[in-house]
Design an enzyme around this catalytic site. Sequence first.
Site, PDB file in Angstrom:
ATOM      1  N   ARG A   1      75.534 -13.689  16.859  1.00 26.22           N
ATOM      2  CA  ARG A   1      76.743 -14.535  16.859  1.00 26.22           C
ATOM      3  C   ARG A   1      76.875 -15.401  15.610  1.00 26.22           C
ATOM      4  O   ARG A   1      77.967 -15.730  15.189  1.00 26.22           O
ATOM      5  CB  ARG A   1      76.692 -15.473  18.063  1.00 26.22           C
ATOM      6  CG  ARG A   1      77.239 -14.850  19.299  1.00 26.22           C
ATOM      7  CD  ARG A   1      77.592 -15.928  20.318  1.00 26.22           C
ATOM      8  NE  ARG A   1      77.662 -15.290  21.615  1.00 26.22           N
ATOM      9  CZ  ARG A   1      76.651 -15.212  22.459  1.00 26.22           C
ATOM     10  NH1 ARG A   1      75.499 -15.763  22.169  1.00 26.22           N
ATOM     11  NH2 ARG A   1      76.778 -14.595  23.610  1.00 26.22           N
TER      12      ARG A   1
ATOM     13  N   LYS B   1      61.855  -6.337  27.273  1.00 26.70           N
ATOM     14  CA  LYS B   1      61.598  -6.901  28.586  1.00 26.70           C
ATOM     15  C   LYS B   1      62.086  -8.346  28.641  1.00 26.70           C
ATOM     16  O   LYS B   1      62.235  -8.936  27.577  1.00 26.70           O
ATOM     17  CB  LYS B   1      60.115  -6.804  28.948  1.00 26.70           C
ATOM     18  CG  LYS B   1      59.216  -7.710  28.079  1.00 26.70           C
ATOM     19  CD  LYS B   1      57.859  -7.884  28.673  1.00 26.70           C
ATOM     20  CE  LYS B   1      57.769  -9.059  29.587  1.00 26.70           C
ATOM     21  NZ  LYS B   1      57.573 -10.364  28.906  1.00 26.70           N
TER      22      LYS B   1
ATOM     23  N   HIS C   1      55.391  -4.159  25.438  1.00 28.78           N
ATOM     24  CA  HIS C   1      54.659  -4.046  24.171  1.00 28.78           C
ATOM     25  C   HIS C   1      53.154  -3.876  24.367  1.00 28.78           C
ATOM     26  O   HIS C   1      52.453  -3.452  23.467  1.00 28.78           O
ATOM     27  CB  HIS C   1      55.010  -5.199  23.224  1.00 28.78           C
ATOM     28  CG  HIS C   1      54.293  -6.480  23.525  1.00 28.78           C
ATOM     29  ND1 HIS C   1      54.742  -7.371  24.453  1.00 28.78           N
ATOM     30  CD2 HIS C   1      53.162  -7.017  23.017  1.00 28.78           C
ATOM     31  CE1 HIS C   1      53.919  -8.405  24.507  1.00 28.78           C
ATOM     32  NE2 HIS C   1      52.940  -8.218  23.639  1.00 28.78           N
TER      33      HIS C   1
ATOM     34  N   LYS D   1      49.725  -1.555  22.159  1.00 30.87           N
ATOM     35  CA  LYS D   1      48.480  -2.112  21.601  1.00 30.87           C
ATOM     36  C   LYS D   1      47.457  -1.000  21.471  1.00 30.87           C
ATOM     37  O   LYS D   1      47.279  -0.201  22.387  1.00 30.87           O
ATOM     38  CB  LYS D   1      47.941  -3.227  22.513  1.00 30.87           C
ATOM     39  CG  LYS D   1      48.792  -4.495  22.474  1.00 30.87           C
ATOM     40  CD  LYS D   1      48.185  -5.567  23.360  1.00 30.87           C
ATOM     41  CE  LYS D   1      49.126  -6.754  23.499  1.00 30.87           C
ATOM     42  NZ  LYS D   1      49.070  -7.688  22.383  1.00 30.87           N
TER      43      LYS D   1
ATOM     44  N   GLU E   1      46.063 -16.595  28.593  1.00 27.41           N
ATOM     45  CA  GLU E   1      46.573 -17.146  27.322  1.00 27.41           C
ATOM     46  C   GLU E   1      46.223 -18.616  27.275  1.00 27.41           C
ATOM     47  O   GLU E   1      46.234 -19.299  28.301  1.00 27.41           O
ATOM     48  CB  GLU E   1      48.086 -16.984  27.260  1.00 27.41           C
ATOM     49  CG  GLU E   1      48.536 -15.542  27.168  1.00 27.41           C
ATOM     50  CD  GLU E   1      50.040 -15.458  26.953  1.00 27.41           C
ATOM     51  OE1 GLU E   1      50.450 -15.325  25.798  1.00 27.41           O
ATOM     52  OE2 GLU E   1      50.782 -15.551  27.935  1.00 27.41           O
TER      53      GLU E   1
ATOM     54  N   ASP F   1      57.027 -12.651  33.949  1.00 26.77           N
ATOM     55  CA  ASP F   1      56.815 -12.560  32.497  1.00 26.77           C
ATOM     56  C   ASP F   1      55.654 -11.623  32.152  1.00 26.77           C
ATOM     57  O   ASP F   1      55.722 -10.878  31.177  1.00 26.77           O
ATOM     58  CB  ASP F   1      56.531 -13.970  31.951  1.00 26.77           C
ATOM     59  CG  ASP F   1      56.482 -14.014  30.432  1.00 26.77           C
ATOM     60  OD1 ASP F   1      57.251 -13.267  29.800  1.00 26.77           O
ATOM     61  OD2 ASP F   1      55.676 -14.785  29.871  1.00 26.77           O
TER      62      ASP F   1
ATOM     63  N   HIS G   1      53.219  -6.218  31.974  1.00 27.18           N
ATOM     64  CA  HIS G   1      51.975  -5.982  31.232  1.00 27.18           C
ATOM     65  C   HIS G   1      50.787  -5.713  32.168  1.00 27.18           C
ATOM     66  O   HIS G   1      50.044  -4.757  32.000  1.00 27.18           O
ATOM     67  CB  HIS G   1      51.625  -7.179  30.350  1.00 27.18           C
ATOM     68  CG  HIS G   1      52.718  -7.596  29.411  1.00 27.18           C
ATOM     69  ND1 HIS G   1      53.603  -6.705  28.852  1.00 27.18           N
ATOM     70  CD2 HIS G   1      53.063  -8.815  28.918  1.00 27.18           C
ATOM     71  CE1 HIS G   1      54.436  -7.358  28.056  1.00 27.18           C
ATOM     72  NE2 HIS G   1      54.138  -8.637  28.083  1.00 27.18           N
TER      73      HIS G   1
HETATM   74  C1  BG6 Z   1      55.299 -11.597  26.212  1.00 23.33           C
HETATM   75  C2  BG6 Z   1      55.521 -12.793  27.092  1.00 23.33           C
HETATM   76  O1  BG6 Z   1      55.805 -10.432  26.821  1.00 23.33           O
HETATM   77  O2  BG6 Z   1      53.916 -11.416  25.997  1.00 23.33           O
HETATM   78  C3  BG6 Z   1      54.877 -14.038  26.497  1.00 23.33           C
HETATM   79  O3  BG6 Z   1      56.920 -13.013  27.253  1.00 23.33           O
HETATM   80  C4  BG6 Z   1      53.433 -13.787  26.175  1.00 23.33           C
HETATM   81  O4  BG6 Z   1      54.994 -15.134  27.399  1.00 23.33           O
HETATM   82  C5  BG6 Z   1      53.287 -12.507  25.349  1.00 23.33           C
HETATM   83  O5  BG6 Z   1      52.928 -14.902  25.461  1.00 23.33           O
HETATM   84  C6  BG6 Z   1      51.838 -12.151  25.163  1.00 23.33           C
HETATM   85  O6  BG6 Z   1      51.752 -11.084  24.268  1.00 23.33           O
HETATM   86  P1  BG6 Z   1      50.464 -10.875  23.390  1.00 23.33           P
HETATM   87  O7  BG6 Z   1      50.735  -9.611  22.652  1.00 23.33           O
HETATM   88  O8  BG6 Z   1      50.324 -12.079  22.524  1.00 23.33           O
HETATM   89  O9  BG6 Z   1      49.330 -10.757  24.359  1.00 23.33           O
END
Ligand code: BG6
Length: 516
Positions: A63, A176, A206, A210, A244, A263, A268
């Site tokens: 935008r 996602k 994602h 990895k 995390e 999330d 994941h």
């Molecule tokens: C994302 C989440 O999909 O993955 C985040 O939205 C998270 O909240 C992240 O921090 C973690 O990814 P990675 O690759 O750093 O483990």
Amino acid sequence: MVPPLDPNPLRQGLVEDPTSDACAVVIFGASGDLTRRKLVPALYNLAWGRSLPGGFAIVGVARREKTDESFRAELKEAVAQFSRRKPIDATLWSDFERGISYVRGAADDPNTYATLRASLERTDGERGTQGNRLFYLAVPPAEFGHIVEGLRASKLIAPPGHDDGGGAWTRVIFEKPFGHDLASARALNDAVASAFHESQVFRIDHYLGKETVQNLLVFRFANSLFEPVWGREHVDHVQITVAEDIGLEGRGKFYEQTGVTRDIVENHLMQLLCLTAMEPPISLAADAVRDEKVKVLRSLRPIERSEVSRVVVRGQYGRGVVRGEEVPAYREEPDVSRDSRVETYVAMRCSVDNWRWSGVPFYVRAGKRLARRVTEISVVFKEVPLSLFSTQAGGITPNVLSVRIQPDEGIALRFITKEPGQQTILRDVAMDFRYGTAFGSNTPEAYERLLLDAMRGEATLFTRRDEVEEQWAYIDRVLQAWAADGPPPSSYPAGAWGPEQADDLISRDGRRWRKP
Ligand code: BG6
């Protein structure tokens, strides 16, 4: 510029460098964080590795008012900051940026698509992108529908299989979260299916990009040693941790809508569980692998509402200390409600009801602001049937195989050995494989692999429609139970390993969380 040869001999012959057809990557959400931090640095690194096709362009759509020049300058800064290869290569960048342009417009405005169409036609002429388009929807899911409709109405979508006859192709990547619950994911899938064939659709998780996650398939299916012990006869239980230490990183609004279950767990963590539990696929073709993952999801025993409080623990971080720094409680973060019940930690006991895993619990946990960042899968084997050693020799702990996804990527096998000396003293030791030591640490980022795969039409590392819906179906029951009633999340101090209730969850079964 020609990249220098990698001096590590173990890497020789490993880099396939597959390239794709000429194409334009169109990023919706071009002003966003994902574009800056991940997508454009990934594309730059692909250019550096000479993995991009000769005819290549990036068209950003968002935008905000920007010119091609200001967009390029902004991306250059982002690449300088976030690329895994530093410093930025000036010659490579000046070539790369010539293919970058910007289209201003809102997702729900038909004019956006008319402008985009004209811009893409110009790009085809100038950059040789041959009408092939990869649309990347790096926007909140609420905008997915508008964009799909905009692309369809303005005839920006080539029919599926068109490229088989030498025509141009269209593919679309959805970032996602794909939906907010089962109902919204289904509605979204229906909207997507009305415009695209499933073979054109790439739903990203994602974690699948990895290196260490991809290696799970190799580890399990290219070695004969582990498969025979991979199941109920030998495995006592499995633990999967996605921890995390970071907090919300300015995403308070997003987190209030999502929480860690949507999330991390729904996508994941469920994917890690699938790759650990799945049967060997008949080939590595996308559908063969995805068929096996879906079977795992379908074998998950549904968690009944009455059971939720027993097998699922949710937590929310309070104030605490992380990496030596005092940090605020979740409820004190910007854009978070002072009485929020959103969970920042979840631990669950999952049961995979099939022949291989019957009776083997999968304990999974994920959280923000935990003691440190670590993603790990631990397969804990059964104890020996009878100990032959005296109690003075020390206890026998079970063998554990740990796959470290990040950081310090590697695989460790723990076993018992005898300490040197006249007496028999038992000691738990580890046989350790580390990626960094064996292969060097500059491994490609997940987004590099995934973007290139999508450009090549290779869907193995993306989630299929049925997979996403099964993931939601499993998680939805828990979310509904929480929405209806149940205690609020238990508090844990930031910097801890989660609430005490998570320890109770596993200790009730006579087990304990491994310290990753
Ligand atoms: C994302 C989440 O999909 O993955 C985040 O939205 C998270 O909240 C992240 O921090 C973690 O990814 P990675 O690759 O750093 O483990």
